[in-house]
Design an enzyme around this catalytic site. Structure first.
Site, PDB file in Angstrom:
ATOM      1  N   TYR A  57      52.707 -28.853 -59.078  1.00 49.28           N
ATOM      2  CA  TYR A  57      52.151 -27.733 -57.954  1.00 49.28           C
ATOM      3  C   TYR A  57      50.275 -27.618 -59.846  1.00 49.28           C
ATOM      4  CZ  TYR A  57      53.354 -23.458 -60.946  1.00 49.28           C
ATOM      5  OH  TYR A  57      53.571 -22.546 -61.581  1.00 49.28           O
ATOM      6  N   LYS A  68      54.520 -28.525 -64.419  1.00 48.65           N
ATOM      7  CA  LYS A  68      54.162 -28.104 -64.058  1.00 48.65           C
ATOM      8  C   LYS A  68      55.211 -27.427 -62.747  1.00 48.65           C
ATOM      9  CE  LYS A  68      50.396 -24.205 -62.587  1.00 48.65           C
ATOM     10  NZ  LYS A  68      51.051 -23.537 -63.486  1.00 48.65           N
ATOM     11  N   GLU A 103      55.458 -17.117 -73.944  1.00 51.69           N
ATOM     12  CA  GLU A 103      54.211 -16.599 -72.625  1.00 51.69           C
ATOM     13  C   GLU A 103      54.902 -15.846 -71.481  1.00 51.69           C
ATOM     14  OE1 GLU A 103      53.656 -20.626 -70.525  1.00 51.69           O
ATOM     15  OE2 GLU A 103      56.067 -20.920 -70.950  1.00 51.69           O
ATOM     16  N   LEU A 154      53.610 -24.175 -70.669  1.00 51.07           N
ATOM     17  CA  LEU A 154      52.776 -24.449 -70.245  1.00 51.07           C
ATOM     18  C   LEU A 154      51.837 -24.749 -70.913  1.00 51.07           C
ATOM     19  CD1 LEU A 154      52.290 -26.241 -67.295  1.00 51.07           C
ATOM     20  CD2 LEU A 154      51.796 -24.054 -66.607  1.00 51.07           C
TER      21      LEU A 154
HETATM   22  N1  PLP Z   1      52.416 -20.185 -68.035  1.00 54.32           N
HETATM   23  C1  PLP Z   1      53.149 -19.968 -67.178  1.00 54.32           C
HETATM   24  C2  PLP Z   1      54.368 -20.525 -66.823  1.00 54.32           C
HETATM   25  C3  PLP Z   1      52.326 -20.437 -65.599  1.00 54.32           C
HETATM   26  O1  PLP Z   1      53.031 -20.352 -65.029  1.00 54.32           O
HETATM   27  C4  PLP Z   1      50.964 -20.421 -65.605  1.00 54.32           C
HETATM   28  C5  PLP Z   1      50.490 -20.822 -64.505  1.00 54.32           C
HETATM   29  O2  PLP Z   1      50.856 -20.417 -63.489  1.00 54.32           O
HETATM   30  C6  PLP Z   1      50.094 -20.682 -67.073  1.00 54.32           C
HETATM   31  C7  PLP Z   1      51.436 -20.263 -68.305  1.00 54.32           C
HETATM   32  C8  PLP Z   1      48.973 -20.302 -67.321  1.00 54.32           C
HETATM   33  O3  PLP Z   1      48.204 -21.456 -67.220  1.00 54.32           O
HETATM   34  P1  PLP Z   1      46.773 -21.661 -66.317  1.00 54.32           P
HETATM   35  O4  PLP Z   1      46.104 -21.549 -67.484  1.00 54.32           O
HETATM   36  O5  PLP Z   1      46.741 -23.434 -66.556  1.00 54.32           O
HETATM   37  O6  PLP Z   1      47.221 -21.367 -64.550  1.00 54.32           O
END
Ligand code: PLP
Length: 292
Positions: A33, A149, A182, A207
């Protein structure tokens, strides 16, 4: 005009949007997603989200359900039809519908594509920006391909719930070696006593946030010292500033970690500068609804 969702080729009233019970996303979390912010009618970091989507699909060997330019047209069309100028686009692609069996369907089936939008009045409540939010630390119990993701988010569901029950906004996940990876739906950042901005390097343990990459570029553009490396819970407790980043919150100040105040307990100057710079940069981003 009712709110619409896009489901496998059709724009449907949101309330009637359905997928098949044997969609592999539903059965196996076999899908990926993206969440893209629409801010002042612009798609935030759109290219970055499309690039990461392509990477997630490739890693899981799922085909694009439609060519990327067509997907981009569908996104813009849904945003236009739903009249969203501030909000989010949610996009999910699964391996498709097939009789329940772990291995990939053979022959291949058409990947499933679902899109929804959500209108917001703002990204994060003013109080969250002015006072900052709290985080707790919890063990990281996830699989080891967190760079994809994937819609498999159960550890994050449990982690977020634990955070909410502790009166916090987010949970920072910690590996056995004591390093923070994270947040459940965000990347983790600190500013140490020397003013160095620190966030974990991107590998399979996190991620690689699209917002994270933009914030790193912005920080470097105004000469902030940055270190891209893991940091411990102890370092986070000692930090002068802390914040989280995601597509739906941008840079959001953290003022409590496990109940302990971060720095002077107020949102940090570098955090707020990054947030402001990110918001300012949105003005130059592609228009969300209609033609590109
Ligand atoms: N880390 C995780 C586990 C996430 O689910 C998300 C966003 O959903 C992020 C980091 C941040 O990513 P982004 O800045 O691309 O939204």
């Amino acid at each position: 005009m009712p709110r619409l969702a896009y489901v496998n080729g059709r724009y449907l009233p949101h309330a009637d949007a359905r997928v098949h019970v044997e969609d592999r996303g539903y059965q196996f979390a076999d899908g990926v997603y993206e969440v893209v912010a629409i801010a002042e009618g612009r798609l935030a970091d759109f290219e970055g989200h499309m690039v990461r989507l392509g990477r997630s699909l490739k890693e899981l060997r799922i085909d694009w359900p439609v060519a990327r330019p067509v997907l981009e047209m569908i996104i813009r069309e849904l945003v236009r039809r739903n009249g969203v100028s501030t909000g989010l686009v949610y996009l999910q692609i699964t391996r498709g519908v097939a009789p329940r069996d772990f291995k990939f369907p053979n022959p291949k089936v058409r990947p499933g594509l679902v899109l929804t939008t959500r209108k917001l009045t703002r990204f994060a409540a003013p109080a969250q920006v002015e006072s900052g939010v709290g985080v707790i630390t919890i063990p990281d119990i996830r699989w080891l391909r967190r760079d994809i993701k994937s819609v498999s988010l159960l550890p994050q569901v449990l982690g977020k719930q634990q955070a909410v029950e502790a009166g916090c906004y987010e949970a920072w996940m910690v590996e056995d070696d004591g390093m923070i990876t994270e947040g459940c739906s965000s990347n983790a950042w600190i500013v140490n006593a020397d003013g160095t901005l620190i966030t974990r390097h991107a590998d399979t343990h996190i991620l690689n946030g699209v917002t994270r990459l933009s914030l790193l570029r912005l920080a470097e553009s105004f000469g902030a010292t940055t270190e891209v490396r893991p940091f411990t819970v102890a370092e986070a407790y000692q930090a002068r500033e802390a914040f989280l980043s995601s597509a739906s919150t941008f840079a959001l100040p953290i003022t409590r970690i496990d109940g302990k105040p971060v720095g002077d307990g107020k949102p940090g100057a570098l955090t707020l500068r990054l947030r402001a710079a990110y918001l300012e940069a949105l003005a130059g981003q592609p228009v969300a609804g209609g033609a590109p």
